[in-house]
Design an enzyme around this catalytic site. Structure first.
Site, PDB file in Angstrom:
ATOM      1  N   TYR A 163       0.851  -1.189   0.000  1.00 31.76           N
ATOM      2  CA  TYR A 163       0.000   0.000   0.000  1.00 31.76           C
ATOM      3  C   TYR A 163       0.887   1.239   0.000  1.00 31.76           C
ATOM      4  O   TYR A 163       1.932   1.258   0.639  1.00 31.76           O
ATOM      5  CB  TYR A 163      -0.876   0.050   1.263  1.00 31.76           C
ATOM      6  N   HIS A 171      -6.442   1.594  -1.078  1.00 32.47           N
ATOM      7  CA  HIS A 171      -6.408   0.196  -1.487  1.00 32.47           C
ATOM      8  C   HIS A 171      -4.978  -0.192  -1.880  1.00 32.47           C
ATOM      9  O   HIS A 171      -4.204   0.653  -2.339  1.00 32.47           O
ATOM     10  CB  HIS A 171      -7.339  -0.049  -2.679  1.00 32.47           C
ATOM     11  N   LYS A 209      -5.517  -5.513  -8.473  1.00 27.80           N
ATOM     12  CA  LYS A 209      -4.093  -5.341  -8.187  1.00 27.80           C
ATOM     13  C   LYS A 209      -3.281  -5.782  -9.403  1.00 27.80           C
ATOM     14  O   LYS A 209      -3.777  -6.531 -10.248  1.00 27.80           O
ATOM     15  CB  LYS A 209      -3.678  -6.157  -6.961  1.00 27.80           C
TER      16      LYS A 209
END
Length: 250
Positions: A163, A171, A209
């Site tokens: 992060y 996020h 991601k």
């Protein structure tokens, strides 16, 4: 199809139910950057002469209210529930504990029934409990020194998730896999075939991601933490290539 490229930072994805909440999260994070929080944690641990102790595959740490708040803000370890009212316990991973002890020089760690271990004793203990510790620690410290918040990625099928700020505000952007040269089967048995790449990229992609591979190049033996100075880390992201998104606009 897939494409590989060097790490390029994306814009943070702030948390919040609406635009105002996301703006507030951004303002709070920029007002209190992670580098500042870690510096405050380091100072507090040094001043309080904090000492943890080895407990099998983790390090247990008893802290006061100030360290409790700073550890949470800096995202080191996880709180452990106890019935003690005047003490707060934290559990640190080997990578987190060794980073505080070896890299930041702000934590002492005891063995069971003994005084504080020196760096080499801790290195050998952690390596004996976790074969992949040298490479994992190099990857962890590499990211931490760049002010990324590093947390376990086991729930996403990767080694770490990272992060840009505190996980309550933003996020995570990358799922991280650690690979190395040599005969380290626990690390290098992954991503050898396209099906592994496909499954991993789809899994991290499903939670918004990007897959970041950190390849640790080892030089010399790993009998001492001094070897870390000779280790290098190569960063590479792997993403799916979409013809629809990359075709020439007419």
């Amino acid at each position: 199809m897939w494409k590989m490229k060097h790490l390029v930072q994306m814009a943070p994805r702030w948390k919040g139910k609406d635009a105002k909440a996301k703006k507030d999260a951004e303002a709070e994070a920029l007002e209190e950057p992670m580098s500042k929080i870690v510096s405050e944690l380091k100072s507090s641990l040094v001043q309080s002469d904090t000492c943890g102790f080895l407990s099998d595959n983790s390090v247990q740490l008893a802290v006061g209210a100030e360290q409790l708040d700073l550890l949470d803000k800096a995202c080191f370890g996880r709180p452990v529930r106890t019935i003690e009212k005047d003490k707060h316990w934290f559990q640190l991973s080997f990578e987190e504990a060794f980073y505080l002890c070896y890299s930041l020089k702000c934590l002492k760690i005891n063995g069971s029934g003994t005084g504080p271990h020196n760096d080499e004793e801790l290195w050998h203990y952690m390596k004996s409990k976790k074969d992949t510790f040298p490479c994992f620690y190099k990857a962890y410290s590499h990211l931490r020194m760049k002010n990324w918040v590093v947390r376990s990625g086991s729930q996403y099928g990767v080694d770490f998730v990272i992060y840009r700020h505190h996980p309550s505000r933003v996020h995570s952007e990358y799922g991280v896999l650690v690979l190395s040269d040599g005969e380290d089967k626990d690390l290098n048995g992954r991503l050898r075939v396209w099906s592994d790449v496909h499954c991993t990229t789809r899994l991290v992609g499903s939670v918004a991601k990007i897959l970041l591979v950190l390849h640790v190049n080892k030089v010399g033996n790993n009998e001492s933490p001094l070897c870390l100075a000779n280790y290098t880390v190569e960063e590479c992201t792997i993403t799916r290539w979409s013809p629809e998104q990359n075709r020439e606009k007419m």
